[in-house]
Scaffold this motif. Structure first.
Motif, PDB file in Angstrom:
ATOM      1  N   ARG A   1     -50.051  -1.807  12.967  1.00 57.12           N
ATOM      2  CA  ARG A   1     -49.272  -0.708  11.661  1.00 57.12           C
ATOM      3  C   ARG A   1     -47.835  -1.354  11.606  1.00 57.12           C
ATOM      4  NH1 ARG A   1     -51.658   5.421  13.742  1.00 57.12           N
ATOM      5  NH2 ARG A   1     -53.718   4.347  13.317  1.00 57.12           N
ATOM      6  N   ASN A   2     -47.603  -1.536  10.162  1.00 59.52           N
ATOM      7  CA  ASN A   2     -45.911  -1.689   9.644  1.00 59.52           C
ATOM      8  C   ASN A   2     -45.216  -1.054  10.910  1.00 59.52           C
ATOM      9  OD1 ASN A   2     -44.159  -2.789   8.165  1.00 59.52           O
ATOM     10  ND2 ASN A   2     -44.078  -1.417   7.075  1.00 59.52           N
TER      11      ASN A   2
ATOM     12  N   TYR B   1     -53.785  -2.629   9.424  1.00 57.46           N
ATOM     13  CA  TYR B   1     -54.191  -1.541   9.242  1.00 57.46           C
ATOM     14  C   TYR B   1     -55.056  -1.295   9.396  1.00 57.46           C
ATOM     15  CZ  TYR B   1     -53.853   3.631   8.430  1.00 57.46           C
ATOM     16  OH  TYR B   1     -54.316   4.650   8.992  1.00 57.46           O
ATOM     17  N   PRO B   2     -55.942  -0.855  10.353  1.00 56.64           N
ATOM     18  CA  PRO B   2     -55.856   0.733  11.470  1.00 56.64           C
ATOM     19  C   PRO B   2     -55.154  -0.086  12.875  1.00 56.64           C
ATOM     20  CG  PRO B   2     -57.546   0.968  11.094  1.00 56.64           C
ATOM     21  CD  PRO B   2     -57.383  -0.489  10.159  1.00 56.64           C
TER      22      PRO B   2
ATOM     23  N   ASP C   1     -49.261  -3.887   6.286  1.00 56.37           N
ATOM     24  CA  ASP C   1     -50.139  -2.622   6.713  1.00 56.37           C
ATOM     25  C   ASP C   1     -51.879  -3.700   6.054  1.00 56.37           C
ATOM     26  OD1 ASP C   1     -48.710  -0.785   6.343  1.00 56.37           O
ATOM     27  OD2 ASP C   1     -48.481  -1.096   4.192  1.00 56.37           O
ATOM     28  N   SER C   2     -51.554  -4.876   5.798  1.00 54.35           N
ATOM     29  CA  SER C   2     -52.538  -6.030   5.993  1.00 54.35           C
ATOM     30  C   SER C   2     -53.711  -6.064   7.352  1.00 54.35           C
ATOM     31  CB  SER C   2     -52.215  -7.580   5.953  1.00 54.35           C
ATOM     32  OG  SER C   2     -51.713  -8.057   7.055  1.00 54.35           O
TER      33      SER C   2
ATOM     34  N   ALA D   1     -57.709  -5.352   6.536  1.00 53.92           N
ATOM     35  CA  ALA D   1     -57.492  -3.721   5.613  1.00 53.92           C
ATOM     36  C   ALA D   1     -57.452  -4.895   4.544  1.00 53.92           C
ATOM     37  CB  ALA D   1     -55.699  -3.191   5.773  1.00 53.92           C
TER      38      ALA D   1
ATOM     39  N   GLU E   1     -44.090  -6.775  10.530  1.00 55.22           N
ATOM     40  CA  GLU E   1     -44.567  -6.147   9.310  1.00 55.22           C
ATOM     41  C   GLU E   1     -45.630  -5.870   8.550  1.00 55.22           C
ATOM     42  OE1 GLU E   1     -41.580  -8.752   7.395  1.00 55.22           O
ATOM     43  OE2 GLU E   1     -40.094  -8.588   9.870  1.00 55.22           O
TER      44      GLU E   1
END
Length: 162
Positions: A43-44, A39-40, A36-37, A95, A34
């Motif tokens: 991914r969520n 990313y990439p 976006d921390s 990210a 869960e």
């Protein structure tokens, strides 16, 4: 195929306890990430696979699953410092600009070994994975540098036009 826990279940003592016990007996644990921390890299909504790991086996660049309050957090290990007889792990989401608060070895749950994207399992540990992350990080820094130089050049042109 693994049955994912409901979202609210993942932030519970039950989920953390089941995950700890499964890893302790040598099972792999899979669940949907869960946020976006990471990313990439992650991914969520993607499925990640966790394996047990000893604090002595982790290396800089590994994506570790750690306890943070009663939640589990998967972030990249960017450094390790000694704290008396214990060690502190410094983690950061790919990210994110800054590190999380350091965690001790007692907070270590496991290591993220795979992410499943578009039906394909991609390894997140080992030399190839670290190389892939290094290339992505360098490209990201170059892109940010290019943006800042473009912004400076644009400001210089704007000043000349005034």
């Amino acid at each position: 195929a693994p049955v994912p826990f409901p979202l609210m279940m993942r932030a519970s003592e039950i989920f953390v306890g089941v995950t700890d016990e499964a890893l302790r007996i040598g099972a792999l644990v899979r669940f949907r990430a869960e946020g976006d921390s990471m990313y990439p890299t992650i991914r969520n909504g993607e499925t990640i696979t966790i394996a047990a790991v000893s604090p002595d086996e982790v290396v800089r660049g590994d994506v570790l699953l750690c306890r943070r309050d009663m939640r589990l957090l998967a972030h990249r290990l960017v450094g390790v410092t000694a704290h008396g007889a214990d060690r502190l792990f410094h983690l950061r989401g790919d990210a994110k600009a800054g590190c999380d608060a350091p965690v001790g070895t007692d907070a270590l749950v496991g290591k993220v070994v795979y992410v499943c994207r578009n039906g394909r399992m991609t390894p997140l540990c080992g030399p190839v994975a670290r190389l892939r992350h290094g290339v992505r990080a360098a490209a990201s820094r170059a892109k940010a540098l290019l943006r800042s130089k473009t912004a400076v050049a644009f400001r210089g042109v704007a000043v000349e036009w005034q």
